[in-house]
Scaffold this motif. Sequence first.
Motif, short mmCIF file in Angstrom:
data_model
loop_
_atom_site.label_atom_id
_atom_site.label_comp_id
_atom_site.label_asym_id
_atom_site.label_seq_id
_atom_site.Cartn_x
_atom_site.Cartn_y
_atom_site.Cartn_z
N ASN A 156 0.77 -1.13 0.03
CA ASN A 156 -0.07 0.16 -0.10
C ASN A 156 0.79 1.14 -0.07
O ASN A 156 0.57 2.19 -0.61
CB ASN A 156 -1.03 -0.02 1.20
CG ASN A 156 -2.06 -0.87 0.91
OD1 ASN A 156 -2.43 -1.28 -0.17
ND2 ASN A 156 -2.59 -1.61 2.27
N HIS A 157 1.96 1.35 0.75
CA HIS A 157 2.75 2.43 0.71
C HIS A 157 3.51 2.68 -0.59
O HIS A 157 3.47 3.76 -1.10
CB HIS A 157 4.04 2.06 1.89
CG HIS A 157 4.87 3.31 1.86
ND1 HIS A 157 4.50 4.42 2.44
CD2 HIS A 157 6.10 3.45 1.57
CE1 HIS A 157 5.51 5.28 2.44
NE2 HIS A 157 6.70 4.65 1.73
N ASN A 204 0.64 3.97 -3.04
CA ASN A 204 -0.09 5.41 -2.80
C ASN A 204 0.91 6.32 -3.23
O ASN A 204 0.74 7.73 -2.89
CB ASN A 204 -0.32 5.63 -1.46
CG ASN A 204 -1.81 4.64 -1.24
OD1 ASN A 204 -2.90 4.95 -2.08
ND2 ASN A 204 -1.86 3.68 -0.67
N ARG A 205 2.24 6.05 -3.73
CA ARG A 205 2.91 7.25 -3.86
C ARG A 205 2.64 7.74 -5.27
O ARG A 205 1.70 7.36 -5.96
CB ARG A 205 4.63 6.41 -4.19
CG ARG A 205 5.06 5.92 -2.89
CD ARG A 205 6.46 5.61 -3.15
NE ARG A 205 7.02 5.08 -1.88
CZ ARG A 205 8.20 5.03 -1.41
NH1 ARG A 205 8.98 5.21 -2.54
NH2 ARG A 205 8.43 4.60 -0.24
N LYS A 206 3.43 8.94 -5.61
CA LYS A 206 3.10 9.85 -6.82
C LYS A 206 2.94 8.87 -7.87
O LYS A 206 1.91 8.97 -8.79
CB LYS A 206 3.84 11.10 -7.08
CG LYS A 206 3.33 12.03 -8.12
CD LYS A 206 4.30 13.17 -8.14
CE LYS A 206 3.80 14.01 -8.90
NZ LYS A 206 4.75 15.25 -9.40
N LEU A 207 3.83 8.04 -8.33
CA LEU A 207 4.04 7.26 -9.40
C LEU A 207 4.92 6.02 -9.01
O LEU A 207 5.89 6.26 -8.59
CB LEU A 207 4.70 7.77 -10.58
CG LEU A 207 4.60 7.07 -12.11
CD1 LEU A 207 2.80 7.08 -12.26
CD2 LEU A 207 5.17 8.04 -13.18
N SER A 208 4.68 4.86 -9.36
CA SER A 208 5.24 3.71 -8.66
C SER A 208 5.17 2.43 -9.88
O SER A 208 3.99 2.50 -10.53
CB SER A 208 4.98 3.21 -7.56
OG SER A 208 3.50 2.92 -7.59
N SER A 245 -0.54 5.35 -9.45
CA SER A 245 -0.29 6.58 -8.84
C SER A 245 -1.22 6.81 -7.92
O SER A 245 -2.46 6.63 -8.18
CB SER A 245 -0.58 7.55 -10.06
OG SER A 245 -0.45 9.13 -9.58
N GLU A 246 -0.95 7.09 -6.64
CA GLU A 246 -1.74 7.38 -5.44
C GLU A 246 -2.91 6.45 -5.55
O GLU A 246 -4.11 6.70 -5.30
CB GLU A 246 -2.29 8.98 -5.63
CG GLU A 246 -1.24 9.99 -5.72
CD GLU A 246 -1.72 11.49 -5.97
OE1 GLU A 246 -2.93 11.42 -6.45
OE2 GLU A 246 -0.90 12.36 -6.00
N GLY A 247 -2.52 5.18 -5.49
CA GLY A 247 -3.36 4.31 -5.22
C GLY A 247 -4.10 3.67 -6.37
O GLY A 247 -4.99 2.75 -6.44
N LYS A 248 -4.08 4.29 -7.51
CA LYS A 248 -4.86 3.90 -8.64
C LYS A 248 -4.07 3.03 -9.66
O LYS A 248 -2.86 3.58 -10.01
CB LYS A 248 -5.52 4.92 -9.54
CG LYS A 248 -6.64 5.72 -8.61
CD LYS A 248 -7.23 6.92 -9.26
CE LYS A 248 -8.29 7.46 -8.20
NZ LYS A 248 -8.20 7.67 -7.07
N PHE A 285 2.86 13.24 -14.92
CA PHE A 285 2.90 13.82 -13.52
C PHE A 285 3.86 14.68 -13.24
O PHE A 285 3.91 15.19 -11.97
CB PHE A 285 3.03 12.66 -12.87
CG PHE A 285 1.92 11.64 -13.00
CD1 PHE A 285 0.65 11.97 -11.78
CD2 PHE A 285 1.76 10.57 -13.53
CE1 PHE A 285 -0.44 11.10 -11.83
CE2 PHE A 285 0.41 9.81 -13.73
CZ PHE A 285 -0.31 10.11 -12.71
#
Length: 110
Positions: A14-15, A18-22, A80-83, A108
């Motif tokens: 989850n961490h 929820n980052r800007k882009l991962s 991106s931010e959980g999506k 982004f």
Amino acid sequence: MRDYINIVTSKELNHLMNRKLSVLYISRTGCSVCHALLPKIQHVMEDFPEVSFGHVTVDEYEEVAGELNIFTVPVVLIFSEGKELLREARFIRVDEFRVSLTKMTGIFEN
């Protein structure tokens, strides 16, 4: 080659998500395709130091399959931010992955 965060818990997953882009790479221990593809994905990720990069081995964190609806490996996901923004599974074209990630980082940055 770029190092990755080894994800083994839901909290770590989850961490990362929820980052800007991962980017999350999912593999299995006995999967030869997974092991051949990982260095190629790591090489691509070298060009995107601003993007968080994680790796899950399904054998170590079995719940990830249910949490993310994973039915086959390897899988590359971009969040991106959980999506979830992109999902590539089984037959992953590295060049297309690079193009997609380039487009997303451009979006982004603004």
